[in-house]
Design an enzyme around this catalytic site. Structure first.
Site, short mmCIF file in Angstrom:
data_model
loop_
_atom_site.label_atom_id
_atom_site.label_comp_id
_atom_site.label_asym_id
_atom_site.label_seq_id
_atom_site.Cartn_x
_atom_site.Cartn_y
_atom_site.Cartn_z
N ASP A 2 41.36 51.20 39.61
CA ASP A 2 41.51 51.28 41.07
C ASP A 2 42.84 51.88 41.49
O ASP A 2 43.73 51.20 42.00
CB ASP A 2 41.30 49.90 41.72
CG ASP A 2 39.90 49.83 42.33
OD1 ASP A 2 39.18 50.84 42.27
OD2 ASP A 2 39.54 48.77 42.85
N ARG A 59 33.28 57.20 38.12
CA ARG A 59 34.27 56.48 37.32
C ARG A 59 33.61 55.98 36.04
O ARG A 59 32.48 55.50 36.07
CB ARG A 59 34.82 55.31 38.13
CG ARG A 59 35.78 54.45 37.38
CD ARG A 59 36.78 53.80 38.31
NE ARG A 59 36.23 52.66 39.01
CZ ARG A 59 36.90 51.98 39.95
NH1 ARG A 59 38.10 52.38 40.31
NH2 ARG A 59 36.37 50.95 40.54
N ASP A 111 41.40 41.60 42.38
CA ASP A 111 40.15 42.37 42.23
C ASP A 111 40.42 43.72 41.59
O ASP A 111 39.49 44.43 41.20
CB ASP A 111 39.46 42.56 43.59
CG ASP A 111 40.38 43.20 44.62
OD1 ASP A 111 41.45 42.62 44.89
OD2 ASP A 111 40.03 44.28 45.14
P1 AMP Z 1 39.90 48.88 47.03
O1 AMP Z 1 41.00 49.08 48.01
O2 AMP Z 1 39.20 50.14 46.65
O3 AMP Z 1 40.29 48.05 45.86
O4 AMP Z 1 38.80 48.02 47.82
C1 AMP Z 1 38.98 46.70 48.23
C2 AMP Z 1 37.69 46.17 48.80
O5 AMP Z 1 37.33 46.85 50.00
C3 AMP Z 1 36.48 46.32 47.87
O6 AMP Z 1 35.63 45.24 48.09
C4 AMP Z 1 35.86 47.60 48.37
O7 AMP Z 1 34.50 47.68 48.04
C5 AMP Z 1 36.07 47.47 49.86
N1 AMP Z 1 36.10 48.78 50.53
C6 AMP Z 1 37.11 49.68 50.47
N2 AMP Z 1 36.79 50.76 51.21
C7 AMP Z 1 35.58 50.56 51.73
C8 AMP Z 1 34.72 51.32 52.58
N3 AMP Z 1 35.07 52.51 53.05
N4 AMP Z 1 33.53 50.77 52.90
C9 AMP Z 1 33.17 49.57 52.45
N5 AMP Z 1 33.93 48.80 51.66
C10 AMP Z 1 35.13 49.28 51.30
MG MG Z 2 39.46 47.49 44.25
#
Ligand code: AMP
Ligand code: MG
Length: 492
Positions: A268, A182, A258
């Site tokens: 995101d 990204r 976030d």
């Molecule tokens: P996102 O849904 O991508 O915005 O992620 C939300 C939060 O969950 C962020 O802190 C990500 O780093 C964490 N997260 C999402 N998927 C994973 C994963 N497979 N392993 C570890 N952390 C995750």
């Molecule tokens: Mg996120």
């Protein structure tokens, strides 16, 4: 070159200058990506690579794949996982890069600074129970949608590449793993400020605010109250961004704090989608059961998120908390009007209206109300409206539309610009091609089976969304049957 970076035979054109790593140490964890079994480059964004001044030919090689998979850290990178918090569906949580690593900030030959981040690059201190990995489908979806956004002229993070890891990830089922590279103006989020505020150290919070101003809003340094100006500027960029999303029928899907970038880029792309039939209640995210992040809620959610941002700034705004709240509230209250101005300006362009007349917003709303009643396809209907004569669609032949059409024509006659100018304006603001859900899904499905050709064709069609290109006409078509049950998943 510092003695600690692992040597790479070639730099691949990266020119790192890592400023985020100079913030107080608790804002990040220094950590390298976890190597993967068998990196294989699936998509490389040649145009973006060239624009960034990278060595595209070198990236398009086994060595490039190794770097884009995190198996090799390029010279000058200082990999970190960033700390942040966030309100997820309204609830505060400590988060952080649980599956992403910032390699560093690449400075282009033109002097522009971009974060280079690997998403799906292994566990970090912030992974909680996650595996730190990403599945192929969601990484390709982010690639497709972010590049489509860019081509639509909407501020967004970009996608440089997707690499298959040769490993599986386990979600509900076993899925192929992948890593997305990204490219972002930065990854400073509302949640980054929430993290800083939660630490209770005013000096660190001030350092982050100053860093953000220096990086994204340097013009605010000379203002009387740069922190208040920061709030107003972030608000304006979010208002503009969400207005642009609405103009193209986009639903972000997870507007948690976030996932809101302070510089005003779309970021995101999880369970996001473009709607087909116009309905402000549309939700695509499988996890958004309450419709919090429905299409039509996005402006008020942006204001809610900005309020969380404003709260973090209170200790920096004024020594008196009451005064600080008053100042922040005065800015936050401007959101509806600021948003509406952006929204109406964009709708005017979509309807070919120059100048501004009092009834313009109502005119636009009236058309949308008709589209909603008729279940008209949002993108197609507006693109068809640019044509002369109008095509004989059921929507255009309807009685309600005829009444609206007379009103619209009367408004068009008020302006000096000839009709062909109005149509030109409309064509530049009503895309013919968007990444429609059925097209995205067919591309992801084929790619999952090892056939990237469907994806390649889709990406090509999305490059020039405002042109009628006969070879891409099929991509302008709504789905044969409207699919109101379409759901996308968070990709975690
Ligand atoms: P996102 O849904 O991508 O915005 O992620 C939300 C939060 O969950 C962020 O802190 C990500 O780093 C964490 N997260 C999402 N998927 C994973 C994963 N497979 N392993 C570890 N952390 C995750
Ligand atoms: Mg996120």
């Amino acid at each position: 070159m510092s003695a600690t970076t692992s040597p790479t035979p070639a730099g691949l054109g990266f020119n790192f200058d890592n400023t985020y790593a100079s913030l107080p140490g608790h804002f990040f964890e220094r950590i390298h990506p976890v190597p993967v079994a068998a990196p294989r480059l699936l998509v490389l964004n040649h145009a973006l690579s060239d624009a960034l001044g990278l060595d595209t030919a070198a990236l398009d090689s086994a060595e490039g794949a190794a770097v884009l998979a995190g198996n090799r850290v390029p010279a000058g990178a200082q990999p970190i996982a960033q700390a942040y918090a966030g309100h997820q569906f309204g609830h505060f949580t400590m988060l952080g890069d649980g599956r992403a690593i910032l390699l560093g900030e690449h400075v282009t030959p033109g002097g522009e600074r971009f974060d280079i981040q690997l998403k799906g690059s292994g566990r970090t201190r912030f992974s909680r129970r996650g595996d730190g990995r990403a599945a192929l489908g969601p990484m390709l979806r982010e690639y497709i949608v972010s590049e489509a956004m860019h081509a639509l002229g909407i501020p967004t993070t970009r996608s440089l590449a997707v690499v298959a890891t040769g490993e599986h990830v386990f979600r509900e089922t076993r899925l192929p793993g992948a890593i997305l590279t990204r490219v972002a103006a930065s990854h400073i989020r509302v949640g980054t400020f929430e993290y800083a505020a939660s630490q209770g150290n005013r000096e660190d919070l001030r350092t982050l605010a100053q860093y953000t101003i220096d990086r994204h809003f340097p013009e605010l340094r000379e203002t009387e109250n740069p922190i208040l100006a920061l709030l107003a500027s972030v608000l304006a960029r979010q208002a503009s961004l969400v207005a642009r999303w609405l103009h193209v029928g986009f639903i972000h899907g997870v507007m948690n704090t976030d996932n809101m970038s302070l510089c005003g880029e779309s970021i995101d792309f999880g369970p996001c989608a473009f709607m087909d039939a116009y309905d402000p209640a549309t939700v695509f995210s499988s996890i958004d059961t309450g419709g919090r992040y429905a299409y039509g809620n996005q402006p008020s959610i942006a204001q809610w998120n900005l309020t969380r941002f404003a709260e973090t700034l209170l200790p920096l705004l004024h020594d008196s908390e009451d005064q600080a709240v008053e100042m922040a509230t005065a800015v936050l209250e401007t959101f509806p009007a600021v948003f509406r101005d952006f929204w109406v300006a964009g709708m005017r362009a979509k309807l070919g209206l120059f100048g501004d007349e009092d009834g313009d917003a109502d005119l636009a709303q009236a058309l949308l109300a008709l589209m909603r009643e008729e279940g008209a396809d949002y993108t197609r209907t507006l693109r068809d409206l640019c044509r002369d004569p109008l095509p004989d669609t059921p929507f255009f032949l309807g009685e309600g539309f005829k009444v609206w059409h007379d009103r619209w024509q009367a408004r068009l006659k008020l302006q000096r610009e000839p009709l062909h100018e109005a149509r030109r304006l409309m064509r530049a603001h009503n895309p013919a091609v968007i990444p429609r859900n059925h097209r995205v899904e067919e591309a992801l499905e084929a790619a999952g089976k090892g056939d990237a050709s469907v994806l390649t064709r889709l990406l090509r069609a999305l490059e020039k969304p405002y042109e009628d290109i006969p070879a891409h006409a099929a991509y302008a078509e709504p789905p044969a049957r409207p699919n109101t049950e379409y759901r996308t998943f968070c990709g975690t």
